[in-house]
Design a protein around this motif. Structure first.
Motif, short mmCIF file in Angstrom:
data_model
loop_
_atom_site.label_atom_id
_atom_site.label_comp_id
_atom_site.label_asym_id
_atom_site.label_seq_id
_atom_site.Cartn_x
_atom_site.Cartn_y
_atom_site.Cartn_z
N ARG A 97 -1.58 17.82 5.92
CA ARG A 97 -0.41 17.33 6.65
C ARG A 97 -0.68 17.23 8.15
NH1 ARG A 97 4.80 19.40 9.13
NH2 ARG A 97 3.48 21.15 9.69
N ASN A 98 -1.13 18.31 8.76
CA ASN A 98 -1.34 18.31 10.21
C ASN A 98 -2.45 17.36 10.62
OD1 ASN A 98 0.72 20.13 10.37
ND2 ASN A 98 -0.56 21.89 10.88
N ALA A 99 -3.53 17.31 9.84
CA ALA A 99 -4.63 16.40 10.14
C ALA A 99 -4.16 14.95 10.07
CB ALA A 99 -5.80 16.62 9.18
N ALA A 100 -3.31 14.63 9.09
CA ALA A 100 -2.79 13.27 8.96
C ALA A 100 -1.89 12.92 10.14
CB ALA A 100 -2.03 13.11 7.65
N ALA A 129 0.86 -1.18 0.00
CA ALA A 129 0.00 0.00 0.00
C ALA A 129 0.90 1.23 0.00
CB ALA A 129 -0.90 0.01 1.24
N THR A 130 0.72 2.08 -0.99
CA THR A 130 1.46 3.34 -1.01
C THR A 130 0.50 4.45 -0.63
OG1 THR A 130 1.01 3.79 -3.35
CG2 THR A 130 3.01 2.53 -2.83
N TYR A 131 1.03 5.48 -0.01
CA TYR A 131 0.19 6.61 0.37
C TYR A 131 0.91 7.92 0.13
CZ TYR A 131 2.94 7.26 4.59
OH TYR A 131 3.97 7.50 5.46
N THR A 132 0.15 8.94 -0.16
CA THR A 132 0.64 10.30 -0.28
C THR A 132 -0.34 11.20 0.45
OG1 THR A 132 1.60 9.80 -2.44
CG2 THR A 132 1.32 12.13 -1.88
N VAL A 133 0.18 11.96 1.39
CA VAL A 133 -0.65 12.91 2.13
C VAL A 133 -0.78 14.19 1.30
CG1 VAL A 133 -0.85 14.26 4.26
CG2 VAL A 133 0.18 11.98 4.32
N ARG A 134 -1.99 14.65 1.16
CA ARG A 134 -2.20 15.93 0.48
C ARG A 134 -1.62 17.02 1.38
NH1 ARG A 134 -7.40 13.43 0.33
NH2 ARG A 134 -7.56 12.21 -1.57
N SER A 135 -0.84 17.93 0.82
CA SER A 135 -0.11 18.92 1.63
C SER A 135 -1.02 19.72 2.55
CB SER A 135 0.72 19.84 0.74
OG SER A 135 -0.11 20.53 -0.18
N GLU A 136 -2.22 20.01 2.10
CA GLU A 136 -3.15 20.78 2.95
C GLU A 136 -3.66 19.96 4.13
OE1 GLU A 136 -5.75 19.15 -0.45
OE2 GLU A 136 -3.73 19.99 -0.26
N GLU A 138 -10.88 4.86 5.96
CA GLU A 138 -10.54 5.55 7.20
C GLU A 138 -9.50 6.65 6.96
OE1 GLU A 138 -9.29 2.49 9.93
OE2 GLU A 138 -11.31 1.66 10.08
N TRP A 139 -8.84 6.60 5.82
CA TRP A 139 -7.75 7.55 5.54
C TRP A 139 -7.91 8.36 4.27
CZ3 TRP A 139 -4.09 8.81 8.94
CH2 TRP A 139 -3.94 7.97 10.05
N ASN A 140 -8.72 7.90 3.31
CA ASN A 140 -8.68 8.55 2.00
C ASN A 140 -9.35 9.92 1.93
OD1 ASN A 140 -11.37 7.79 1.75
ND2 ASN A 140 -11.04 6.48 -0.02
N PHE A 162 -2.78 9.98 12.83
CA PHE A 162 -1.83 8.90 13.03
C PHE A 162 -1.43 8.80 14.50
CE2 PHE A 162 2.39 7.06 13.29
CZ PHE A 162 2.23 5.89 12.56
N LEU A 163 -1.14 9.93 15.13
CA LEU A 163 -0.73 9.91 16.53
C LEU A 163 -1.86 9.45 17.45
CD1 LEU A 163 1.43 13.15 16.64
CD2 LEU A 163 2.24 10.77 16.70
#
Length: 97
Positions: free
Chosen positions: A14-17, A5-12, A64-66, A21-22
């Motif tokens: 970043r903080n929400a991701a 599974a590859t993922y890329t966080v949309r820059s806008e 849950e992440w997309n 995750f935390l």
């Protein structure tokens, strides 16, 4: 079955991701086994190797992440699984060729 599974966080996002995750520990649903996850240095991306036999559980995890990142999944094989297939393919080529 194994998946990469590859993922890329949309820059806008970043903080929400990072917050999600935390808070969640990045856990996967019961029924999916996380074999490992790697985060790229200085990028908003990475990949994980998971094991699952239930496509619905995989879809649940993705959903849950997309909303904050893009994910792609690819079926994967181990060396032990692909080796015999390579051997058979080469043997077939010798017979035909």
């Amino acid at each position: 079955m194994l998946f990469i599974a590859t993922y890329t966080v949309r820059s806008e996002n970043r903080n929400a991701a990072m917050e999600r995750f935390l808070q969640s520990g990045g856990k996967v649903p019961v029924g999916i086994k996380m074999l490992g996850r790697w985060h790229t240095v200085a990028q908003l991306s990475g990949f994980a190797v998971i094991e699952a036999d239930d496509a619905e559980l995989i879809q649940q995890w993705v959903m849950e992440w997309n909303d904050i990142l893009s994910m792609e999944l690819f079926p994967a094989l181990t060396d032990e699984q692909v080796g015999p297939l390579m051997f058979a393919a080469l043997a077939k080529k010798e017979v035909v060729g």
